[in-house]
Design an enzyme around this catalytic site. Structure first.
Site, mmCIF file in Angstrom:
data_model
loop_
_atom_site.group_PDB
_atom_site.id
_atom_site.type_symbol
_atom_site.label_atom_id
_atom_site.label_comp_id
_atom_site.label_asym_id
_atom_site.label_seq_id
_atom_site.Cartn_x
_atom_site.Cartn_y
_atom_site.Cartn_z
ATOM 1 N N VAL A 11 -18.258 33.558 -20.115
ATOM 2 C CA VAL A 11 -17.966 34.783 -20.872
ATOM 3 C C VAL A 11 -17.874 34.485 -22.374
ATOM 4 O O VAL A 11 -18.475 35.187 -23.196
ATOM 5 C CB VAL A 11 -16.665 35.459 -20.362
ATOM 6 C CG1 VAL A 11 -16.390 36.739 -21.141
ATOM 7 C CG2 VAL A 11 -16.775 35.768 -18.876
ATOM 8 N N GLU A 123 -10.285 44.955 -21.533
ATOM 9 C CA GLU A 123 -11.306 45.740 -20.822
ATOM 10 C C GLU A 123 -12.134 44.865 -19.866
ATOM 11 O O GLU A 123 -12.483 45.272 -18.754
ATOM 12 C CB GLU A 123 -12.229 46.410 -21.848
ATOM 13 C CG GLU A 123 -13.343 47.262 -21.298
ATOM 14 C CD GLU A 123 -12.839 48.450 -20.498
ATOM 15 O OE1 GLU A 123 -12.226 49.350 -21.087
ATOM 16 O OE2 GLU A 123 -13.056 48.474 -19.275
ATOM 17 N N ILE A 130 -18.397 47.153 -16.873
ATOM 18 C CA ILE A 130 -18.130 48.587 -16.652
ATOM 19 C C ILE A 130 -16.935 49.015 -17.507
ATOM 20 O O ILE A 130 -15.872 48.412 -17.394
ATOM 21 C CB ILE A 130 -17.759 48.877 -15.178
ATOM 22 C CG1 ILE A 130 -18.779 48.288 -14.225
ATOM 23 C CG2 ILE A 130 -17.592 50.371 -14.943
ATOM 24 C CD1 ILE A 130 -18.362 48.365 -12.763
ATOM 25 N N GLY A 181 -24.207 31.995 -10.631
ATOM 26 C CA GLY A 181 -23.104 32.028 -11.609
ATOM 27 C C GLY A 181 -22.153 33.196 -11.418
ATOM 28 O O GLY A 181 -21.378 33.511 -12.320
ATOM 29 N N LYS A 199 -7.454 42.431 -9.926
ATOM 30 C CA LYS A 199 -8.057 43.557 -10.647
ATOM 31 C C LYS A 199 -7.429 44.892 -10.239
ATOM 32 O O LYS A 199 -7.158 45.737 -11.098
ATOM 33 C CB LYS A 199 -9.569 43.560 -10.415
ATOM 34 C CG LYS A 199 -10.245 42.347 -11.074
ATOM 35 C CD LYS A 199 -11.680 42.193 -10.609
ATOM 36 C CE LYS A 199 -12.381 41.035 -11.277
ATOM 37 N NZ LYS A 199 -13.653 40.689 -10.632
ATOM 38 N N GLY A 297 -20.974 38.354 -14.727
ATOM 39 C CA GLY A 297 -22.112 37.844 -15.484
ATOM 40 C C GLY A 297 -21.785 37.800 -16.962
ATOM 41 O O GLY A 297 -20.949 38.566 -17.459
HETATM 42 N N1 HSE Z 1 -15.928 36.083 -9.837
HETATM 43 C C1 HSE Z 1 -15.799 37.408 -10.340
HETATM 44 C C2 HSE Z 1 -16.627 38.348 -9.459
HETATM 45 C C3 HSE Z 1 -16.283 37.437 -11.757
HETATM 46 O O1 HSE Z 1 -17.416 37.842 -8.667
HETATM 47 O O2 HSE Z 1 -16.488 39.546 -9.544
HETATM 48 C C4 HSE Z 1 -15.955 38.667 -12.499
HETATM 49 O O3 HSE Z 1 -14.580 38.901 -12.590
#
Ligand code: HSE
Length: 406
Positions: A11, A123, A130, A181, A199, A297
């Site tokens: 990131v 965010e 998103i 990845g 999340k 990503g």
């Molecule tokens: N490893 C997480 C996923 C990355 O696959 O959603 C993004 O938070």
């Protein structure tokens, strides 16, 4: 405006590259001129075009008064929590993509940001590219949000999509997700549901107003889901997804859970495939809204980080009204008390069909293609009672998976 980036991984490097590539566009769109002054990482990047900006010393960022916004893309709690706290105390705005940090320490860091009159924005911590935190906290602020249900982990969604579409097994689908990845370094947090749990905790804290800690949320991953479950569910007209959901109950408490669940094929969540994420939000004024896009990503997540940096640039001298209060004891209802329907796969032994018919009156029963198994969907009952009934049924239960109504 001068920025520092802490953590030059997937990131962080995406953020630096995005700013390098799109700085003129950002300036034209927003008036903000973003310049990365420092990048913190313990690794060597000799030969990289960004080598002159690299440092291994946090004090180069902490003590540089020119740096007004710090991006934290290190991941994990340590040393991210310490570094972010110190940046806020130095009155630097902080933008983070670190869901573990926000889910565990969000309340503390938001309070620290408030004390220091700076912003702590995140965010990118949910749903990759998103826009979801800002829509929930701003665009939908005129609604009472009743429920949110999402596919919030790209890796598991990718794995489950590959399994059913290509009739492949879990481990080869996981290997491909890692190669591309999407998975975390240690994929346990993805496949065991912890990433999705962090999340939904962030979203639910924001929407319902009090901090929700991941360890308080019943969480199941996808390692127990087989192709046989998916194929039989398909015969009933459902797909299986890892669903993270939070809902306000009539007494004001919360039902919050992360688990694989059957989603009807007509649901807006059903066609969300591959690494895509989606979050269904039920507002009392808007009705159902679906926020959909790439959930993981480098460049998608970087886009969300840069959106927050621009927000900081717009609010350099003031704090946005944003955040939540501390945890409220007893705010989460025991999931076993909540009425659910279960999809059950059992061995098609002698009397199995009669047992299902007598115990689960009216349940639709479908045989597997080989006829060796039966699948059925129960009516709604408190989950604990339903599970007790199943274990006393004499049926050989191969799996039992919740059915969602979203
Ligand atoms: N490893 C997480 C996923 C990355 O696959 O959603 C993004 O938070």
């Amino acid at each position: 405006m001068k920025i520092a980036v802490m953590g030059f991984g997937v990131v962080g490097s995406g953020v630096v590259k995005l700013i390098q590539k799109n700085a003129p566009v950002i300036r034209e769109n927003t008036g903000a001129f973003l310049e990365v002054k420092r990048i913190l990482d313990i690794r060597d990047f000799d030969g990289s075009e960004f080598a002159p900006l690299m440092t291994k010393s946090f004090s180069d960022i902490e003590n540089d008064d020119e740096i007004e916004v710090v991006v934290e893309t290190m991941g994990g709690l340590n040393p991210a929590f310490d570094f972010v706290s110190r940046c806020l105390k130095k009155k630097k705005h902080v933008v983070s993509s670190n869901k573990e940090l926000v889910a565990q320490k969000g309340f503390e860091l938001l309070a620290l940001a408030r004390e220091n009159n700076v912003n702590f924005l995140f965010e990118a911590s949910v749903g990759g590219g998103i826009p979801i935190i800002r829509p929930l906290s701003r665009c939908l602020a005129g609604n009472r949000i009743d429920a949110i249900a999402g596919i919030l982990n790209g890796t598991t969604n990718f794995i489950m999509t590959k399994m059913i579409m290509e009739r492949t097994d879990f481990s080869s689908a996981l290997a491909l997700a890692q190669k591309l990845g999407y998975a975390e370094k240690d994929p346990t947090a993805d496949v065991e549901g912890l990433d999705a749990c962090r999340k939904i905790c962030i979203l639910a804290s924001l929407v319902f107003g009090n901090h929700i800690y991941p360890e308080k949320v019943h969480t199941e991953g996808i390692t127990g889901i087989t192709l046989a479950d998916m194929e039989l569910a398909e015969r009933f007209g459902y797909v299986i997804k890892l669903i993270a959901q939070a809902k306000k109950l009539e007494d004001g408490r919360l039902y919050i859970i992360v688990s694989p669940a059957l989603v009807p094929k007509e649901s807006m969540l059903a066609p969300v495939n591959d690494v895509f994420n989606a979050c269904l939000v039920q507002g009392d004024m808007t009705g159902d809204i679906l926020l959909y896009g790439k959930g993981a990503g480098s460049s998608a997540t970087a886009s969300a980080v840069v959106g927050d940096i621009i927000d900081c640039a717009d609010n350099l001298e003031k704090r946005k009204f944003f955040g939540w209060k501390e945890e409220k004891e007893g705010q989460i209802e025991d999931y076993l008390n909540i009425p659910v329907s279960l999809f059950v796969r059992v061995k098609n032994e002698k009397d199995a069909r009669q047992k299902v018919e007598s115990l689960f009156n009216g349940a639709r029963i479908i045989e597997s293609e080989s006829k060796a198994e039966l699948g059925f969907i129960t009516g709604e009952e408190a989950e604990g009672a339903l599970r007790e009934k199943l274990s006393d049924s004499g049926l050989t239960v191969l799996s039992s998976i919740r059915v969602t109504s979203y």
